[in-house]
Design a protein around this motif. Structure first.
Motif, short mmCIF file in Angstrom:
data_model
loop_
_atom_site.label_atom_id
_atom_site.label_comp_id
_atom_site.label_asym_id
_atom_site.label_seq_id
_atom_site.Cartn_x
_atom_site.Cartn_y
_atom_site.Cartn_z
N LYS A 191 67.33 11.06 44.77
CA LYS A 191 67.86 12.26 45.42
C LYS A 191 67.10 13.51 44.98
N TYR A 192 66.84 13.63 43.68
CA TYR A 192 66.27 14.87 43.16
C TYR A 192 64.76 14.79 42.93
N LYS A 193 64.16 13.61 43.04
CA LYS A 193 62.71 13.44 42.91
C LYS A 193 62.18 13.97 41.57
N VAL A 194 62.97 13.80 40.53
CA VAL A 194 62.56 14.24 39.19
C VAL A 194 62.39 13.02 38.30
N LYS A 195 61.20 12.90 37.70
CA LYS A 195 60.91 11.77 36.83
C LYS A 195 61.03 12.13 35.36
N HIS A 196 60.84 13.41 35.03
CA HIS A 196 60.82 13.83 33.63
C HIS A 196 61.53 15.17 33.49
N VAL A 197 62.21 15.36 32.36
CA VAL A 197 62.84 16.63 32.01
C VAL A 197 62.50 16.94 30.56
N ILE A 198 62.24 18.22 30.29
CA ILE A 198 62.00 18.66 28.91
C ILE A 198 63.12 19.61 28.51
N LYS A 199 63.73 19.33 27.38
CA LYS A 199 64.80 20.19 26.87
C LYS A 199 64.38 20.78 25.53
N PHE A 200 64.45 22.11 25.45
CA PHE A 200 64.15 22.82 24.21
C PHE A 200 65.45 23.23 23.54
N GLY A 201 65.47 23.13 22.21
CA GLY A 201 66.67 23.53 21.47
C GLY A 201 66.42 23.54 19.98
N ASP A 202 67.50 23.55 19.21
CA ASP A 202 67.41 23.61 17.76
C ASP A 202 67.39 22.20 17.19
N PHE A 203 66.32 21.47 17.52
CA PHE A 203 66.17 20.11 17.01
C PHE A 203 64.70 19.78 16.93
N ASN A 204 64.39 18.62 16.35
CA ASN A 204 63.01 18.18 16.22
C ASN A 204 62.63 17.40 17.48
N ILE A 205 61.42 16.85 17.51
CA ILE A 205 60.94 16.13 18.68
C ILE A 205 61.66 14.79 18.80
N GLY A 206 62.02 14.45 20.02
CA GLY A 206 62.66 13.16 20.27
C GLY A 206 62.58 12.80 21.73
N ARG A 207 62.81 11.56 22.06
CA ARG A 207 62.81 11.13 23.46
C ARG A 207 63.96 10.17 23.70
N ASP A 208 64.61 10.37 24.85
CA ASP A 208 65.67 9.48 25.31
C ASP A 208 65.37 9.15 26.76
N GLY A 209 64.63 8.06 26.98
CA GLY A 209 64.24 7.70 28.33
C GLY A 209 63.31 8.75 28.94
N GLN A 210 63.74 9.35 30.03
CA GLN A 210 62.91 10.34 30.73
C GLN A 210 63.12 11.76 30.20
N LEU A 211 63.97 11.90 29.19
CA LEU A 211 64.26 13.21 28.62
C LEU A 211 63.51 13.39 27.30
N LEU A 212 62.61 14.38 27.28
CA LEU A 212 61.88 14.73 26.07
C LEU A 212 62.53 15.97 25.46
N THR A 213 62.93 15.88 24.20
CA THR A 213 63.51 17.04 23.51
C THR A 213 62.49 17.62 22.54
#
Length: 453
Positions: A395-417
């Motif tokens: 529906k949304y044609k989005v394969k990847h999302v990047i989230k910035f916040g008060d944490f270190n680098i991490g990945r959960d599937g298609q979500l990169l923090t």
């Protein structure tokens, strides 16, 4: 060209001093009498003769002399002369100007005088198309701020390596970088406040520097703004903090003044944008490319082009709150503005995703030919819209999302923090497009055979 007080004069003087034996510096605001040297003939020899009569003891050596025309917006005749300097070829010229002047704002009496000159000598004050290499300059971004604070390039390279490999940043560096980011948010990227901090380590002195800069910006509002917009520009500018304090951060004219309308304030917003003081982030309800084609021109958020301006506008004590982590309900707006600051300094147009259902993603960017949402959190809050978008890729044609916040680098599937201090590492350069060359000879030969047949 660039926003006032972003360091244009310093950087061109520094460059010229390092690369030329002779530097001829002319500031058309501080030395208005120099304008006379450019009025009339645009022949380079005539201009040089006029300047030599005004500047005692100077010699102009071809190949070894650089002219700096500072505040060139005050002398359109000098800007026109750039074409003739280029055609002449003996001397290099660097011109600087505020965005306002370069984009055509100015005192009405001066404009009338220039129109009269134009009537007498057509083309005398024309913009020299093809004779300028235009560079837009911005306040320091976070990486440049780290350089100013003496941080080793090895540390920055370590961050790049962790970013590329998606591995957590070592704890000691991680803590230090969060502290540097807090400093950057409180000080911003304008050179003078940064220099004041480096000399004094005193936030009260930083605030004094910003008050002086804001006064200069407000003076420009009187000097350059069209008469019809002058009463409203400050109202628009001063409303930015309360616009960002709302849950729905969309810019609303009735928040500038009760009963406010777009036809009253739209010109004022455009002026602030042309001045380089604000940047607009446009709404789209489609997460797809091209974002410009899906953007709604009349629905947007407004951010300050440098985070330091917003913090100064928030009032006394906010810098201490930021350094102590006591941001209250305004922390989201500050970190959103930080992201807007980062993208703006990467020369990106700004877009966000929002639907009537309440779904919202803070920013949309193009990375490797895909539309990638960016979410920005001051702490570690969960983003429901991110989950919705990733759970419905068809529906949304989005394969990847990047989230910035008060944490270190991490990945959960298609979500990169990523930690907020890594915003500057985003690679938003356009992807390379390499085309195979067409064999013209083969095409011509084939066409000849067809004709013969």
């Amino acid at each position: 060209m660039g926003i006032r007080q972003c360091g244009k004069t310093f950087i061109v003087q520094h460059f010229a001093a390092a690369h030329y034996k002779t530097v001829v510096y002319i500031n058309f605001i501080k030395q208005p009498e120099r304008i006379n040297a450019f009025v009339g003939s645009k022949d380079v020899n005539v201009i040089l003769l006029n300047l030599s009569a005004q500047i005692q003891g100077v010699s102009f050596t071809p190949g070894d002399t650089c002219f700096i025309f500072d505040e060139i917006q005050e002398c359109p005749e000098a800007r026109t002369s750039l074409k003739f300097f280029k055609e002449d070829g003996r001397f290099d010229v660097i011109a600087t100007g505020s965005l306002l002047g370069v984009q055509g704002y100015g005192d009405e009496k001066k404009k009338q005088r220039r129109r009269l000159v134009e009537l007498k000598e057509p083309g005398i004050n024309s913009v020299p198309v093809g004779s300028e290499d235009i560079i837009e300059m911005f306040p320091l971004d976070f990486e440049e701020f780290l350089w100013a604070n003496g941080l080793s390039e090895d540390v920055v390279e370590t961050l790049r390596k962790c970013y590329r490999e998606e591995k957590p940043v070592p704890a000691g560096i991680h803590v230090a970088m969060k502290q540097f980011l807090n400093l950057y948010v409180t000080i911003g990227g304008l050179p003078e406040p940064i220099n004041v901090f480096l000399k004094t380590n005193n936030m009260n002195e930083v605030s004094k520097a910003y008050k002086s800069i804001l006064k200069e910006y407000r003076d420009d509002m009187v000097k350059y703004a069209p008469d019809k917009d002058k009463p409203h520009i400050r109202e628009c500018f001063n409303s930015i903090p309360k616009q960002l304090a709302k849950d729905n951060k969309k810019f609303q004219y009735n928040k500038v003044k009760p009963g406010g309308r777009s036809d009253t304030y739209l010109g004022s917003l455009q002026w602030l944008e042309d001045a380089g003081i604000i940047c607009r982030c446009y709404n789209t309800d489609i997460t797809g490319l091209p974002m410009e084609g899906n953007a709604k021109d009349n629905v947007f958020k407004v951010y300050t082009a440098d985070i330091g301006l917003l913090v100064e506008m928030l009032g006394p004590g906010v810098r201490a709150d930021i350094l102590q982590g006591n941001l209250g309900g305004f922390k989201g707006a500050i970190y959103e503005n930080l992201m807007a600051d980062t993208l703006h300094k990467k020369e990106q147009n700004l877009y966000y995703f929002q639907k009537d259902s309440g779904m919202e993603l803070d920013f949309l960017v193009r990375i490797n030919g895909e539309c990638v949402p960016l979410e920005v959190k001051a702490k570690t809050a969960q983003a429901k819209s991110v989950k919705t978008v990733l759970n419905h890729p068809e529906k949304y044609k989005v394969k990847h999302v990047i989230k910035f916040g008060d944490f270190n680098i991490g990945r959960d599937g298609q979500l990169l923090t990523l930690p907020n201090y890594m915003q500057f590492l985003l690679n938003l350069e356009p992807e390379e497009i390499v085309l195979e060359s067409i064999d013209v000879d083969a095409v011509n030969a084939l066409a000849s055979e067809i004709i013969k047949e």
